[in-house]
Enzyme design. Structure first.
Site, PDB file in Angstrom:
ATOM      1  N   HIS A 125       0.849  -1.208   0.000  1.00 48.00           N
ATOM      2  CA  HIS A 125       0.000   0.000   0.000  1.00 48.00           C
ATOM      3  C   HIS A 125       0.879   1.252   0.000  1.00 48.00           C
ATOM      4  O   HIS A 125       1.623   1.482   0.951  1.00 48.00           O
ATOM      5  CB  HIS A 125      -0.839   0.064   1.273  1.00 48.00           C
ATOM      6  CG  HIS A 125      -1.893  -0.995   1.363  1.00 48.00           C
ATOM      7  ND1 HIS A 125      -2.811  -1.027   2.381  1.00 48.00           N
ATOM      8  CD2 HIS A 125      -2.189  -2.043   0.566  1.00 48.00           C
ATOM      9  CE1 HIS A 125      -3.613  -2.064   2.213  1.00 48.00           C
ATOM     10  NE2 HIS A 125      -3.255  -2.708   1.127  1.00 48.00           N
ATOM     11  N   TYR A 164     -10.185   7.373   2.774  1.00 48.58           N
ATOM     12  CA  TYR A 164      -9.789   5.978   2.996  1.00 48.58           C
ATOM     13  C   TYR A 164      -8.408   5.712   2.397  1.00 48.58           C
ATOM     14  O   TYR A 164      -8.116   6.133   1.289  1.00 48.58           O
ATOM     15  CB  TYR A 164     -10.808   5.015   2.352  1.00 48.58           C
ATOM     16  CG  TYR A 164     -10.236   3.632   2.251  1.00 48.58           C
ATOM     17  CD1 TYR A 164     -10.196   2.814   3.366  1.00 48.58           C
ATOM     18  CD2 TYR A 164      -9.621   3.194   1.083  1.00 48.58           C
ATOM     19  CE1 TYR A 164      -9.583   1.572   3.314  1.00 48.58           C
ATOM     20  CE2 TYR A 164      -9.015   1.961   1.014  1.00 48.58           C
ATOM     21  CZ  TYR A 164      -9.004   1.154   2.137  1.00 48.58           C
ATOM     22  OH  TYR A 164      -8.385  -0.056   2.091  1.00 48.58           O
ATOM     23  N   ASP A 173      -8.012   1.413  -4.804  1.00 48.82           N
ATOM     24  CA  ASP A 173      -9.209   0.965  -4.070  1.00 48.82           C
ATOM     25  C   ASP A 173     -10.149   2.148  -3.851  1.00 48.82           C
ATOM     26  O   ASP A 173      -9.812   3.094  -3.133  1.00 48.82           O
ATOM     27  CB  ASP A 173      -8.758   0.382  -2.714  1.00 48.82           C
ATOM     28  CG  ASP A 173      -9.885  -0.324  -1.979  1.00 48.82           C
ATOM     29  OD1 ASP A 173     -11.049  -0.227  -2.428  1.00 48.82           O
ATOM     30  OD2 ASP A 173      -9.591  -0.966  -0.952  1.00 48.82           O
ATOM     31  N   HIS A 214     -13.059   1.719  -2.484  1.00 42.32           N
ATOM     32  CA  HIS A 214     -13.730   1.360  -1.224  1.00 42.32           C
ATOM     33  C   HIS A 214     -15.241   1.618  -1.258  1.00 42.32           C
ATOM     34  O   HIS A 214     -15.823   2.198  -0.323  1.00 42.32           O
ATOM     35  CB  HIS A 214     -13.062   2.089  -0.045  1.00 42.32           C
ATOM     36  CG  HIS A 214     -12.890   1.213   1.160  1.00 42.32           C
ATOM     37  ND1 HIS A 214     -13.661   1.337   2.272  1.00 42.32           N
ATOM     38  CD2 HIS A 214     -12.040   0.190   1.399  1.00 42.32           C
ATOM     39  CE1 HIS A 214     -13.286   0.419   3.166  1.00 42.32           C
ATOM     40  NE2 HIS A 214     -12.316  -0.285   2.651  1.00 42.32           N
ATOM     41  N   GLU A 238      -2.473  -9.284  -1.646  1.00 39.12           N
ATOM     42  CA  GLU A 238      -2.314  -8.029  -0.882  1.00 39.12           C
ATOM     43  C   GLU A 238      -1.493  -8.345   0.368  1.00 39.12           C
ATOM     44  O   GLU A 238      -1.753  -9.346   1.045  1.00 39.12           O
ATOM     45  CB  GLU A 238      -3.701  -7.502  -0.486  1.00 39.12           C
ATOM     46  CG  GLU A 238      -3.667  -6.229   0.327  1.00 39.12           C
ATOM     47  CD  GLU A 238      -5.072  -5.725   0.676  1.00 39.12           C
ATOM     48  OE1 GLU A 238      -6.029  -6.535   0.658  1.00 39.12           O
ATOM     49  OE2 GLU A 238      -5.202  -4.523   0.960  1.00 39.12           O
TER      50      GLU A 238
HETATM   51  O1  KDG Z   1     -11.643  -4.078   7.822  1.00 37.26           O
HETATM   52  C1  KDG Z   1     -11.766  -3.409   6.602  1.00 37.26           C
HETATM   53  C2  KDG Z   1     -10.441  -3.351   5.911  1.00 37.26           C
HETATM   54  O2  KDG Z   1      -9.917  -4.636   5.837  1.00 37.26           O
HETATM   55  C3  KDG Z   1     -10.545  -2.754   4.521  1.00 37.26           C
HETATM   56  O3  KDG Z   1     -10.934  -1.434   4.644  1.00 37.26           O
HETATM   57  C4  KDG Z   1      -9.217  -2.853   3.788  1.00 37.26           C
HETATM   58  O4  KDG Z   1     -10.262  -2.343   1.715  1.00 37.26           O
HETATM   59  C5  KDG Z   1      -9.340  -2.812   2.309  1.00 37.26           C
HETATM   60  C6  KDG Z   1      -8.257  -3.390   1.520  1.00 37.26           C
HETATM   61  O5  KDG Z   1      -8.417  -3.475   0.312  1.00 37.26           O
HETATM   62  O6  KDG Z   1      -7.244  -3.796   2.096  1.00 37.26           O
HETATM   63 MG    MG Z   2     -10.278  -2.939  -0.399  1.00 38.22          MG
END
Ligand code: KDG
Ligand code: MG
Length: 406
Positions: A122, A159, A213, A215, A342
């Site tokens: 990340h 996020y 992501d 989200h 990941e």
């Molecule tokens: O608990 C929620 C997280 O695991 C999430 O927000 C992480 O979206 C996520 C990711 O892709 O790692």
């Molecule tokens: Mg995710």
């Protein structure tokens, strides 16, 4: 052979984890992970109050039968709490089976399909320049797939940014024991993301492939626009562009572009994945073994995906413990349709007091070990020292205060 005892550990070596230990009359012990971020205690209760009493006396070798009993035999099927509890049991039973056989779990699944599994890390920054710096750090470590998230002008929180390279950008909760509140504005977000990937392409060329992501925050028409605008930058994948409850709305996004799509981290059953896989609406399925009923059920999802030429990129955030991650390493080592894994970097050094895994990381890959079972040791004494701390995922609000998808 019989299960003689099972015990749940709710431990917080930097993060909360729900770990299940299963003991047998032959002295072999297995460990599983049923962590559900922000909802840990309901899983503990499901295990202690409903599941464990049913397990005692059962034959731990009969993994399928135990799985069917806990799922099909429960009448109330599915949902995050029950499927995480089932996963904890299932992982512990595969761990036991591997230890009894003297084999790593991937050998029980059919053996390794590859020597190493490609990982993605990340990268995030307050702005595009900071994200570029964060990406460079991953590339220097040998990573060739990197998730890139950036701050959005006008939004003080978003996020994926606060939790990694820029802790300063995160929002404070209204009270320390409540969920942090984040802001969302699709227009502001849609303006900056194509710019981010254009800059990444200019800076890094072919050195890495990028993931992103969303989200679950866009509406389908907005998601279609984003996928289309990102097309020239050849992303590895664009993740969770919308909430996944309405698969048919993904047809719009799919038909708008060739940007590869990934989704499924909030799915628990094969039935939830089915329309997306069967209709070819996604390229990568993202379930986590610890939320989708363990190795037994995730293996079914993987096989079903392979049938439809969908690859796997199993969910691996820091809220999956090293035991859950090990299960995914075994699945990924075996899966014919592996895509990428990941990989969360655990910030807390206390983590090493509690978990010790046998697989290792080398230049952006995880190398599976030959250790029996899942290949993770769990230090119960140290786990008990790290007490559970209640914590929540964030809550998202639009600029006028309306609650929005987190
Ligand atoms: O608990 C929620 C997280 O695991 C999430 O927000 C992480 O979206 C996520 C990711 O892709 O790692
Ligand atoms: Mg995710």
């Amino acid at each position: 052979m019989k299960i003689t005892n099972a015990e749940v550990f709710l431990t917080c070596p930097g993060r909360n984890f729900v770990i299940l230990k299963i003991e047998t009359d032959q002295g072999v012990v297995g460990y599983g992970d049923g962590t559900l971020n922000g909802r840990e205690k309901p899983v503990v209760s499901c295990l202690q109050d409903c599941v464990i009493p049913m397990l005692i006396g059962m034959d731990p070798r009969r993994i399928e039968d135990v799985w069917q009993l806990l799922y099909r035999g429960a009448y109330w099927r599915g949902g995050p709490v029950a499927m995480s509890a089932i996963a904890a049991v299932d992982l512990a039973l595969w761990d036991i089976k591997g230890k009894m056989a003297g084999m790593p779990v991937y050998d029980l699944l059919g053996g390794r399909s590859r020597e190493k599994l490609q990982l993605y890390g990340h990268a995030a920054g307050r702005d595009i320049a900071a994200t570029i710096d964060a990406v460079s750090a991953w590339i220097e470590q040998g990573y060739r797939t990197v998730r890139a998230q950036t701050g959005v002008p006008g939004l003080n929180t978003i996020y994926g940014v606060q939790s990694s390279s820029n802790p300063g950008i995160g929002s404070a909760p209204p009270r320390a024991d409540l969920p942090p509140v984040h802001q969302w504005d699709s227009d502001a977000y849609l303006k900056v993301v194509p710019e981010l990937f254009e800059q990444l392409a200019l800076t890094f060329g072919d050195q890495a492939r990028f993931l992103h992501d969303t989200h679950h925050r866009l509406r389908p028409i907005e998601a279609a626009r984003l996928a289309k605008e990102l097309e020239p930058f050849h992303l590895f994948w664009l993740e969770d562009v919308c909430r996944p409850e309405l698969a048919e709305r993904f047809r719009l996004i799919r038909s708008a572009s060739t940007t590869p799509l990934a989704l499924g981290e909030v799915f628990h059953t094969i039935q939830e994945c089915q329309p997306y896989i069967e209709e070819g609406l996604i390229d990568f399925i993202r379930v986590a073994a610890i939320h989708a009923g363990g190795i037994t059920h995730t293996r079914r999802i993987i096989d079903f995906s392979a049938l439809h030429d969908v690859r796997i990129g199993l969910h691996g955030p820091p809220d999956v413990s090293p035991i859950g991650m090990a299960a995914q390493v075994h699945l990924g080592a075996w899966a014919p349709n592996f895509g990428v894994q990941e990989w969360a970097v655990f910030p807390a050094s206390e983590m090493d007091d509690v978990f010790r895994h046998e697989h290792w990381i080398e230049r952006g890959h995880v190398i599976p070990s030959e250790a029996s079972g899942l290949g993770v040791t769990f230090n119960e004494t140290n786990a008990k020292k790290h007490e559970f701390k209640r914590s929540y995922l964030g809550v998202n609000r639009l600029m006028d205060g309306t609650v929005w998808n987190y």
